[in-house]
Design a protein around this motif. Structure first.
Motif, short mmCIF file in Angstrom:
data_model
loop_
_atom_site.label_atom_id
_atom_site.label_comp_id
_atom_site.label_asym_id
_atom_site.label_seq_id
_atom_site.Cartn_x
_atom_site.Cartn_y
_atom_site.Cartn_z
N ARG A 1 -34.29 -32.17 -23.23
CA ARG A 1 -32.21 -31.52 -23.26
C ARG A 1 -32.26 -30.43 -23.84
O ARG A 1 -31.18 -30.15 -23.04
N CYS B 1 -31.15 -27.96 -20.41
CA CYS B 1 -29.45 -27.89 -20.85
C CYS B 1 -29.08 -26.90 -21.75
O CYS B 1 -27.55 -26.19 -21.13
N PHE C 1 -26.22 -33.85 -19.08
CA PHE C 1 -25.81 -33.06 -19.82
C PHE C 1 -24.84 -32.60 -19.94
O PHE C 1 -24.12 -32.31 -21.06
N SER D 1 -22.92 -29.62 -22.25
CA SER D 1 -23.35 -28.80 -21.36
C SER D 1 -23.47 -29.01 -19.59
O SER D 1 -23.61 -28.45 -18.71
#
Ligand code: NCD
Ligand code: ZN
Length: 346
Positions: free
Chosen positions: A233, A237, A281, A286
């Motif tokens: 992640r 992101c 996200f 993000s």
């Protein structure tokens, strides 16, 4: 309340399985709904090991188009005994976007895969010379290696050597599944990594029920620890240029998913692929980096132009159908029956 809408450059999916025949007819509309280009993986029952098979497959996909603007890109399926002349010609004539390395028996339809890396060194030289991409299923399969450690062993025993020996070759570690793999991709030159939604949504704790693996959460590489999920992640992101969208959407008819106790790996994400990424996200605060991951880093890595169309995604809740059912095929949708908070609206 006004719903939030974001607009991004149209994405591409740099790793998907479109299959053939009735499954292809059933799933193609989901990939072409969102993406302009898709890398359609060559691990068919009869794998794509020649230009003529690739041309035939592209025709089959094109016959089933639901949208005019959709380009399937095919990697050559590397084997121990491949025809190097045909391979070179196919790359030169842009029939192949690159070549896919499946270590033998690492996943579905990989029994024709490569047994020893040295066997494909001549092909890698050609790829490097033609400046085309090597796509890798990066898992070392050995009875003494735990299924959760296959990616790490592949990197240490195989990928590190290829990276050094072919220093100008662009290499994608497909469906990166571990912190170890993601750090390797981030720290090396000319390296890319695709990241799937499932590797950013599931850990091994999610996939066991009473000590038995849920077949619909089972994919190769298998999902791992929370530390791995967090790291994937983080890279996706952050907009890190080495990472881009590749769903590894891998449909299997439920009739065949679990046959006589043998579960076929593969998770079908394409009915809500971009929505799942948007969810992730957004959870990471993000959403403004989604476009970089879905629509910019991939084309830049593949030296292809960015798409010119835009698509809109709205923050609104909806429920994904449990199954995709058509043409006598029934496929379990990943996240099926669950609520999603983003929806592509055009
Ligand atoms: C893929 C499939 O079903 O073809 N399965 C999977 O678990 N990811 C093959 C692959 O990409 O490994
Ligand atoms: Zn795949």
């Amino acid at each position: 309340m006004n719903e939030k809408i974001i607009e991004i450059i149209q994405p591409d999916d740099w790793h998907t399985h479109l299959r053939e025949g009735d499954i292809l007819k059933t799933v193609l509309k989901f990939s072409s709904r969102i993406n302009n280009r898709c890398i359609a993986m060559p691990n068919l029952h009869n794998p794509i090991t020649s230009s003529s098979l690739a041309i035939k497959y592209i025709h089959e996909i094109k016959k089933n188009f639901t949208s005019k603007e959709f380009t399937p890109l095919i990697p050559f399926y590397l084997t121990d005994n491949m025809d190097l002349i045909d391979f070179d010609k196919g790359l030169k004539n842009e029939i192949f976007v690159g070549a896919k390395l499946y270590p033998q028996n690492s996943t579905n339809n990989s029994s024709n895969g490569v047994t020893k890396l040295e066997n494909i060194f001549p092909a890698l030289e050609i790829l490097e010379k033609r400046d085309k991409v090597l796509l890798i299923h990066g898992e070392k399969v050995d009875k003494n290696i735990d299924i959760f450690d296959r990616e790490k062993y592949f990197i240490d025993d195989e990928l590190t050597n290829i990276r050094k020996k072919f220093s100008n070759l662009r290499i994608v570690l497909e469906h990166v599944s571990s912190k170890y793999g993601a750090d390797f991709v981030a720290q090396n030159k000319k390296m890319g990594g695709t990241i799937t939604p499932q590797h950013m949504l599931l850990t091994k704790k999610d996939i066991y029920f009473n000590d038995v693996i849920d077949p619909f959460s089972y994919c190769m590489p298998i999902v791992k620890e929370e530390e791995d999920l967090i790291c994937l992640r983080k890279y996706a992101c952050s907009g890190h240029e080495n990472f881009f969208l590749g769903t590894d959407s891998a449909p299997h008819d439920i009739k065949n998913k679990n046959l006589n106790g043998i579960v076929k790996p593969g998770i079908f994400t394409s009915p809500a692929s971009l929505e799942l990424y948007a969810e992730i996200f957004d959870q990471e605060n993000s959403i403004n980096k989604l476009e970089t991951f879905s629509s910019i880093n991939g084309p830049n890595f593949y030296n292809l132009p960015l798409n010119t169309n835009k698509i809109k995604i709205a923050k609104k809740s909806w429920y994904l159908e449990e199954f995709t059912q058509e043409n006598n095929i029934k496929i379990k949708n990943f996240f099926g029956g669950k609520k999603l908070n983003w929806k592509v609206i055009q």
